[in-house]
Design an enzyme around this catalytic site. Structure first.
Site, PDB file in Angstrom:
ATOM      1  N   GLU A   1      -4.441   3.217  -9.013  1.00  0.00           N
ATOM      2  CA  GLU A   1      -5.774   3.751  -8.682  1.00  0.00           C
ATOM      3  C   GLU A   1      -5.998   5.062  -9.406  1.00  0.00           C
ATOM      4  O   GLU A   1      -5.167   5.976  -9.331  1.00  0.00           O
ATOM      5  CB  GLU A   1      -5.925   3.975  -7.174  1.00  0.00           C
ATOM      6  CG  GLU A   1      -7.302   4.546  -6.833  1.00  0.00           C
ATOM      7  CD  GLU A   1      -7.505   4.868  -5.359  1.00  0.00           C
ATOM      8  OE1 GLU A   1      -8.422   5.673  -5.059  1.00  0.00           O
ATOM      9  OE2 GLU A   1      -6.768   4.339  -4.509  1.00  0.00           O
TER      10      GLU A   1
ATOM     11  N   HIS B   1       0.835  -1.208   0.000  1.00  0.00           N
ATOM     12  CA  HIS B   1       0.000   0.000   0.000  1.00  0.00           C
ATOM     13  C   HIS B   1       0.868   1.256   0.000  1.00  0.00           C
ATOM     14  O   HIS B   1       1.574   1.532   0.959  1.00  0.00           O
ATOM     15  CB  HIS B   1      -0.880  -0.044   1.267  1.00  0.00           C
ATOM     16  CG  HIS B   1      -1.825   1.093   1.401  1.00  0.00           C
ATOM     17  ND1 HIS B   1      -1.706   2.049   2.396  1.00  0.00           N
ATOM     18  CD2 HIS B   1      -2.923   1.434   0.685  1.00  0.00           C
ATOM     19  CE1 HIS B   1      -2.691   2.916   2.297  1.00  0.00           C
ATOM     20  NE2 HIS B   1      -3.449   2.561   1.269  1.00  0.00           N
TER      21      HIS B   1
ATOM     22  N   ASP C   1      -1.212   5.435  -6.587  1.00  0.00           N
ATOM     23  CA  ASP C   1      -2.343   6.364  -6.680  1.00  0.00           C
ATOM     24  C   ASP C   1      -1.969   7.423  -7.715  1.00  0.00           C
ATOM     25  O   ASP C   1      -0.854   7.948  -7.674  1.00  0.00           O
ATOM     26  CB  ASP C   1      -2.602   7.040  -5.334  1.00  0.00           C
ATOM     27  CG  ASP C   1      -3.100   6.071  -4.279  1.00  0.00           C
ATOM     28  OD1 ASP C   1      -3.931   5.209  -4.604  1.00  0.00           O
ATOM     29  OD2 ASP C   1      -2.660   6.176  -3.111  1.00  0.00           O
TER      30      ASP C   1
ATOM     31  N   HIS D   1      -0.870  10.213  -3.142  1.00  0.00           N
ATOM     32  CA  HIS D   1      -2.089   9.646  -2.570  1.00  0.00           C
ATOM     33  C   HIS D   1      -3.368  10.377  -2.963  1.00  0.00           C
ATOM     34  O   HIS D   1      -4.408   9.765  -3.145  1.00  0.00           O
ATOM     35  CB  HIS D   1      -2.000   9.580  -1.051  1.00  0.00           C
ATOM     36  CG  HIS D   1      -3.269   9.081  -0.429  1.00  0.00           C
ATOM     37  ND1 HIS D   1      -3.838   7.868  -0.782  1.00  0.00           N
ATOM     38  CD2 HIS D   1      -4.111   9.626   0.461  1.00  0.00           C
ATOM     39  CE1 HIS D   1      -4.959   7.701  -0.109  1.00  0.00           C
ATOM     40  NE2 HIS D   1      -5.154   8.756   0.642  1.00  0.00           N
TER      41      HIS D   1
ATOM     42  N   GLU E   1       1.176  -0.727  -5.154  1.00  0.00           N
ATOM     43  CA  GLU E   1       0.102   0.218  -5.498  1.00  0.00           C
ATOM     44  C   GLU E   1       0.631   1.578  -5.954  1.00  0.00           C
ATOM     45  O   GLU E   1       1.631   2.064  -5.444  1.00  0.00           O
ATOM     46  CB  GLU E   1      -0.792   0.424  -4.257  1.00  0.00           C
ATOM     47  CG  GLU E   1      -1.978   1.315  -4.551  1.00  0.00           C
ATOM     48  CD  GLU E   1      -2.663   1.853  -3.304  1.00  0.00           C
ATOM     49  OE1 GLU E   1      -3.896   1.929  -3.328  1.00  0.00           O
ATOM     50  OE2 GLU E   1      -1.983   2.212  -2.327  1.00  0.00           O
TER      51      GLU E   1
END
Length: 301
Positions: free
Chosen positions: A142, A9, A38, A51, A36
């Protein structure tokens, strides 16, 4: 072989400032299944790995560009070119009003020499490390706040899909999972933009758990907040909501967020959190700031 996946994460964010290349390199060395990213667009349409749409809780933007804040006193990634963003120093996450570090025992705020980077730079790091180490670690991008980007007349989703395709991520077999909180946008990715990637619908609010059948028409999995899986404790044993079994019956994988060894919420220990969610609740994977701990745990069961 354990089929549950570990998602780093924001990288190895329990140890190094989130979404820095250093954090991603450290995460890669810990052998999670996915790392991950973002994604938020810069003024010149480069996807930045950060983020959220703001800069002032992880960088020194407020001291370097004092005049560039908006009416709400926040600094936005989208108001800066990639070149300008590269001049900022990245820090451990902090409260922009008080300056206090969010997780006090993590990497000290303001120390080190960390920078923002593009999605392309991160893909090249991960693919390069996969080549040099012989590993095959996937990416888990994401699409952040697509509605905000649309209001700013920017096509974040299309830009991200083009980059993914350019780097060989096109189908479910390509070791990429694409996630988003915005169900309208994720459905558009599948149906209008015709993406064949593995899609995960992130879930934040309780009422969204009622939409699983609809999510299953375009997504391959869900990413709920882990508390949506827990019901209550009875005689020292956790009871669960029907979320995991309902999703799995529809063919959806369940990847809850976020497993933190320094913030394990209602659990008595991080071990209890891992045992309860990964084993007892039988989720399919976990987002974690401490990928090494979850990898080790799963290897030991």
């Amino acid at each position: 072989m354990n089929s549950k996946i570990v998602i780093a994460h924001r990288g190895a964010s329990g140890y190094l400032p989130e979404h820095t290349l250093e954090s991603k390199a450290m995460a890669h060395a810990m052998s999670p299944d996915f790392i991950e990213q973002d994604l938020v667009l810069s003024k010149d349409d480069i996807p930045i790995v950060i983020h959220d749409i703001y800069l002032d809780d992880v960088t020194d933007v407020a001291t370097k560009f004092t005049d560039r804040k908006r009416k709400d006193n926040r600094y936005y990634v989208i108001d800066f070119t990639f070149e300008e963003l590269q001049t900022l120093s990245v820090s451990e996450r902090f409260n922009p009003k008080t300056g206090e570090q969010v997780y006090p025992t993590r990497f000290p705020k303001g120390k080190g020499n960390f920078k923002l980077h593009s999605f392309q730079q991160e893909i090249e790091l991960i693919q390069g490390l996969n080549l040099s180490t012989g590993k095959n670690i996937g990416i888990y991008p994401e699409i952040k706040d697509p509605e905000f980007h649309q209001k700013e007349r920017k096509s974040l989703t299309e830009i991200v899909l083009k980059i993914l395709s350019d780097y060989g991520y096109k189908t479910k077999k390509d070791n990429c999972i694409l996630q988003c909180f915005d169900a309208i946008e994720l459905e558009r990715v599948r149906k209008k933009l015709k993406s064949e990637l593995f899609l995960v619908q992130l879930i934040e609010f309780p009422e969204e758990t009622k939409n699983l059948k609809h999510f299953a028409t375009f997504a391959n999995g869900i990413g709920p907040w882990y508390k949506q899986i827990l019901d209550k404790k009875v005689n020292g044993k956790w009871q669960f909501t029907s979320l995991v079994s309902d999703a799995q019956k529809l063919g959806l994988k369940v990847h809850p967020y976020t497993f933190r060894a320094d913030d394990f919420g209602n659990f008595s220990s991080f071990e209890e959190m891992m045992q309860t969610l990964l084993i007892d609740a039988n989720v399919d994977g976990a987002f974690t700031d401490f990928p090494d701990l979850v990898v080790r745990y799963l290897e030991g069961i």
